[in-house]
Structure formats: C-alpha cells, structure tokens
Scaffold this active site. Structure first.
Site, PDB file in Angstrom:
ATOM      1  N   SER A  57       0.848  -1.195   0.000  1.00 31.81           N
ATOM      2  CA  SER A  57       0.000   0.000   0.000  1.00 31.81           C
ATOM      3  C   SER A  57       0.877   1.235   0.000  1.00 31.81           C
ATOM      4  O   SER A  57       1.648   1.458   0.941  1.00 31.81           O
ATOM      5  CB  SER A  57      -0.906   0.023   1.235  1.00 31.81           C
ATOM      6  OG  SER A  57      -1.418   1.335   1.404  1.00 31.81           O
ATOM      7  N   HIS A  88      -1.243  -1.327  -4.262  1.00 28.96           N
ATOM      8  CA  HIS A  88      -2.500  -1.014  -3.580  1.00 28.96           C
ATOM      9  C   HIS A  88      -2.563   0.494  -3.331  1.00 28.96           C
ATOM     10  O   HIS A  88      -1.670   1.076  -2.715  1.00 28.96           O
ATOM     11  CB  HIS A  88      -2.559  -1.781  -2.258  1.00 28.96           C
ATOM     12  CG  HIS A  88      -3.864  -1.670  -1.538  1.00 28.96           C
ATOM     13  ND1 HIS A  88      -4.985  -2.404  -1.882  1.00 28.96           N
ATOM     14  CD2 HIS A  88      -4.234  -0.911  -0.473  1.00 28.96           C
ATOM     15  CE1 HIS A  88      -5.981  -2.105  -1.067  1.00 28.96           C
ATOM     16  NE2 HIS A  88      -5.557  -1.196  -0.204  1.00 28.96           N
ATOM     17  N   ASP A 145      -4.688   3.462  -1.706  1.00 31.47           N
ATOM     18  CA  ASP A 145      -5.737   3.784  -0.738  1.00 31.47           C
ATOM     19  C   ASP A 145      -6.258   5.191  -0.962  1.00 31.47           C
ATOM     20  O   ASP A 145      -5.535   6.172  -0.776  1.00 31.47           O
ATOM     21  CB  ASP A 145      -5.184   3.662   0.681  1.00 31.47           C
ATOM     22  CG  ASP A 145      -5.059   2.213   1.107  1.00 31.47           C
ATOM     23  OD1 ASP A 145      -6.028   1.456   0.907  1.00 31.47           O
ATOM     24  OD2 ASP A 145      -3.994   1.835   1.627  1.00 31.47           O
ATOM     25  N   MET A 204      -8.858   7.990   0.236  1.00 34.74           N
ATOM     26  CA  MET A 204      -9.675   8.385   1.401  1.00 34.74           C
ATOM     27  C   MET A 204     -10.175   9.804   1.198  1.00 34.74           C
ATOM     28  O   MET A 204      -9.424  10.664   0.714  1.00 34.74           O
ATOM     29  CB  MET A 204      -8.827   8.322   2.670  1.00 34.74           C
ATOM     30  CG  MET A 204      -8.177   6.968   2.897  1.00 34.74           C
ATOM     31  SD  MET A 204      -7.251   6.949   4.431  1.00 34.74           S
ATOM     32  CE  MET A 204      -6.493   5.320   4.329  1.00 34.74           C
ATOM     33  N   HIS A 243      -8.424   1.037  -3.787  1.00 34.86           N
ATOM     34  CA  HIS A 243      -9.344   0.803  -2.667  1.00 34.86           C
ATOM     35  C   HIS A 243      -9.994   2.138  -2.300  1.00 34.86           C
ATOM     36  O   HIS A 243      -9.346   3.025  -1.754  1.00 34.86           O
ATOM     37  CB  HIS A 243      -8.517   0.224  -1.497  1.00 34.86           C
ATOM     38  CG  HIS A 243      -9.303   0.003  -0.251  1.00 34.86           C
ATOM     39  ND1 HIS A 243      -8.692  -0.251   0.969  1.00 34.86           N
ATOM     40  CD2 HIS A 243     -10.645  -0.035  -0.012  1.00 34.86           C
ATOM     41  CE1 HIS A 243      -9.617  -0.417   1.889  1.00 34.86           C
ATOM     42  NE2 HIS A 243     -10.812  -0.278   1.334  1.00 34.86           N
ATOM     43  N   MET A 250     -12.085   4.310  -0.165  1.00 37.15           N
ATOM     44  CA  MET A 250     -12.718   4.521   1.149  1.00 37.15           C
ATOM     45  C   MET A 250     -13.369   5.892   1.096  1.00 37.15           C
ATOM     46  O   MET A 250     -12.929   6.856   1.741  1.00 37.15           O
ATOM     47  CB  MET A 250     -11.652   4.426   2.243  1.00 37.15           C
ATOM     48  CG  MET A 250     -11.190   2.996   2.462  1.00 37.15           C
ATOM     49  SD  MET A 250      -9.588   2.905   3.286  1.00 37.15           S
ATOM     50  CE  MET A 250      -8.514   3.136   1.879  1.00 37.15           C
ATOM     51  N   MET A 305     -11.336  -6.153   5.842  1.00 35.36           N
ATOM     52  CA  MET A 305     -10.507  -5.198   6.573  1.00 35.36           C
ATOM     53  C   MET A 305     -10.161  -5.767   7.954  1.00 35.36           C
ATOM     54  O   MET A 305     -11.044  -6.213   8.691  1.00 35.36           O
ATOM     55  CB  MET A 305     -11.241  -3.864   6.748  1.00 35.36           C
ATOM     56  CG  MET A 305     -11.447  -3.060   5.467  1.00 35.36           C
ATOM     57  SD  MET A 305      -9.918  -2.665   4.590  1.00 35.36           S
ATOM     58  CE  MET A 305      -9.033  -1.670   5.812  1.00 35.36           C
ATOM     59  N   ASP A 323      -6.453  -6.491   4.508  1.00 30.65           N
ATOM     60  CA  ASP A 323      -5.822  -5.164   4.531  1.00 30.65           C
ATOM     61  C   ASP A 323      -5.830  -4.627   5.958  1.00 30.65           C
ATOM     62  O   ASP A 323      -6.896  -4.462   6.550  1.00 30.65           O
ATOM     63  CB  ASP A 323      -6.639  -4.252   3.595  1.00 30.65           C
ATOM     64  CG  ASP A 323      -6.048  -2.873   3.407  1.00 30.65           C
ATOM     65  OD1 ASP A 323      -5.023  -2.553   4.030  1.00 30.65           O
ATOM     66  OD2 ASP A 323      -6.646  -2.107   2.620  1.00 30.65           O
TER      67      ASP A 323
HETATM   68  C1  DX5 Z   1      -6.297   1.362   5.912  1.00 25.46           C
HETATM   69  C2  DX5 Z   1      -5.748   1.146   4.517  1.00 25.46           C
HETATM   70  C3  DX5 Z   1      -4.636   0.161   4.468  1.00 25.46           C
HETATM   71  C4  DX5 Z   1      -3.431   0.567   5.164  1.00 25.46           C
HETATM   72  C5  DX5 Z   1      -2.639  -0.664   5.545  1.00 25.46           C
HETATM   73  O1  DX5 Z   1      -7.291   2.309   5.855  1.00 25.46           O
HETATM   74  O2  DX5 Z   1      -6.766   0.662   3.677  1.00 25.46           O
HETATM   75  O3  DX5 Z   1      -4.298  -0.173   3.146  1.00 25.46           O
HETATM   76  O4  DX5 Z   1      -2.662   1.426   4.375  1.00 25.46           O
HETATM   77  O5  DX5 Z   1      -1.567  -0.211   6.217  1.00 25.46           O
HETATM   78  P1  DX5 Z   1      -0.737  -1.106   7.223  1.00 25.46           P
HETATM   79  O6  DX5 Z   1      -0.198  -2.250   6.439  1.00 25.46           O
HETATM   80  O7  DX5 Z   1       0.325  -0.156   7.687  1.00 25.46           O
HETATM   81  O8  DX5 Z   1      -1.656  -1.555   8.319  1.00 25.46           O
HETATM   82 ZN    ZN Z   2      -6.496  -0.429   1.527  1.00 29.21          ZN
END
Ligand code: DX5
Ligand code: ZN
Length: 233
Positions: free
Chosen positions: A10, A35, A37, A39, A68, A70, A139, A177
C-alpha cells in the site's frame, strides 16, 4: 491455496515525496499489485489522493493498480478512477446503497470489481454480491490510517468467506488489509486470504525485497497446510 498469492504494497505508507521511485522499488522487489488507498475525509477521517495523482504515477510501473476507495458515493467517481488507470476498484460495502449497480458499472468498463467490509460489517451483507465480484477485501483494521494493530477476531470472517467461495465454486480473490506483517501474513493465508495488502511492513522496512520475500514465504508455508486453523495472533 487455490489462487495465486498476491502481495500488494500500500503506497499510503510510502514516501510521497518520492512516490514514483517507491513504486518502482517495490515492483523491482517482487510486488504483484500496487495497492492505492483513496480516502475522502468523510467515509474515513483521513484524506489521501485522487484520480490526477493516480494518472501521473501510472507510468511508473507495469503492475496492476488495485484501487481501494474509502469514499462516500463511490459510484460518482468510478469513471474517473478507471480513466486514471485503475485495474481493479474496490468499494466499501457500507458506502454503497446500490452495490450491485456499482459493481456492474465497474465490470462493464473491463475493470475488476471488489467489495470491502469494515471490521464490524458482517459477511452476510455481501452474500448476494459474491457472484458479481472479482475480489472481496476483509478489513483487519478500521480503515483510515496505516500502521494500526491487526484485529485477529476477523479471522473467522475470513474463514467463512473462503468456505463460502469454495462451496459455491466462486472465483474471486480474497484480500486482507490492515496490520499485515511477517507475524500475521501466515495467519491470514491459513484462514483463506490469497491477496495481502501491506503498507508499513513494506515501506517501513530497510529492504523491500527481503520483506516481500519473508511475507511470501510465511503466507505460502501457512497456506500449504490444509484445514489448518492456527491460533489467532
Ligand atoms: C487502511 C488502509 C490500508 C493501510 C494498511 O485504511 O486501507 O491499506 O494502508 O496499512 P498497514 O499495512 O500499515 O496496516
Ligand atoms: Zn487499503
């Protein structure tokens, strides 16, 4: 393990000032997917990046971009993420009133469609979506931040999903994840995950190649033991 193991670093945990180099480095080190992320500061209390940045880093690697989302109302921006170069788009089940419609729109564009479940969202909420997905993301932290503690109580949900997939002969990737590292990689693989997202464990390490090799070894060894149900970590 029925499906190939996929390691998905990620980039949330990467050095964003050197994002292109960081992506090239994990590709070189043996990553399978990147990956991404996304947000929005509403669905989760953090804000990251969007389509323009994805478009600009698309040229840094040949690896698939596993995006991904969110975000609230993901259906409004799916076209922009596809245009930016997403190879798969995973939406949060909690953010989709019309999940089937959203998944169908992603697939109609030739992009893989995934659905993610927050830790407290039951598997039953997506049972009817399973024939329409290429990936299910369980998750193992509350989404929003990297570096959080793995929630081991999610393992029965993971096992139930794998059992459902096997029983129905469905072919989707099972992704985990949050808090995946050398200590938890074997556990999630043993409970049925084949796609492992790891942020801080990879980008926080000194040697990406060694870290990815360790994650792969731990996951492959654990996944080889049929029916194993190891202790929760
Ligand atoms: C959480 C994200 C994850 C996160 C994982 O909201 O979706 O992808 O970056 O990070 P680690 O591996 O540091 O828990
Ligand atoms: Zn993620």
């Amino acid at each position: 393990m029925s499906r190939p193991l996929l390691l998905c670093p990620s980039i949330l945990a990467a050095d964003h000032a050197r994002l292109g180099d960081e992506i090239a480095a994990v590709e070189q080190a043996g990553a399978d997917w990147i990956h991404v992320d996304v947000m929005d500061g509403h669905f989760v209390p953090n804000l990251t990046l969007g389509p323009p940045l994805i478009k600009s880093i698309r040229k840094c690697t040949k690896l698939p971009f596993d995006v991904h989302l969110m975000i609230e109302k993901p259906e409004l921006s799916i076209a922009a993420y596809i245009d930016a170069g997403a190879n798969s788009i995973t939406v949060q089940a909690e953010a989709c009133v019309h999940l089937h419609r959203t998944l169908s729109e992603i697939r109609k564009a030739g992009t893989k469609a995934g659905v993610a479940l927050n830790p407290m969202t039951p598997l039953t909420s997506i049972v009817h979506a399973l024939p329409f997905v290429d990936l299910v993301l369980i998750m193992t932290v509350n989404p929003g931040f990297g570096g959080q503690a793995f929630i081991p109580e999610m393992m029965p949900k993971l096992r139930a999903l794998k059992a459902l997939s096997d029983a129905r002969g469905l072919a989707f990737d099972i992704q985990v994840d949050g808090g995946v590292d050398s200590r938890t990689a074997g556990t999630v693989a043993a409970y049925g995950a084949n796609a492992l997202v790891a942020g801080s464990a990879v980008f926080g390490s000194q040697n990406y190649s060694q870290t990815l090799q360790t994650l792969r070894r731990e996951a492959e060894q654990a996944a080889l033991v049929p029916g194993q149900t190891p202790d929760l970590v």
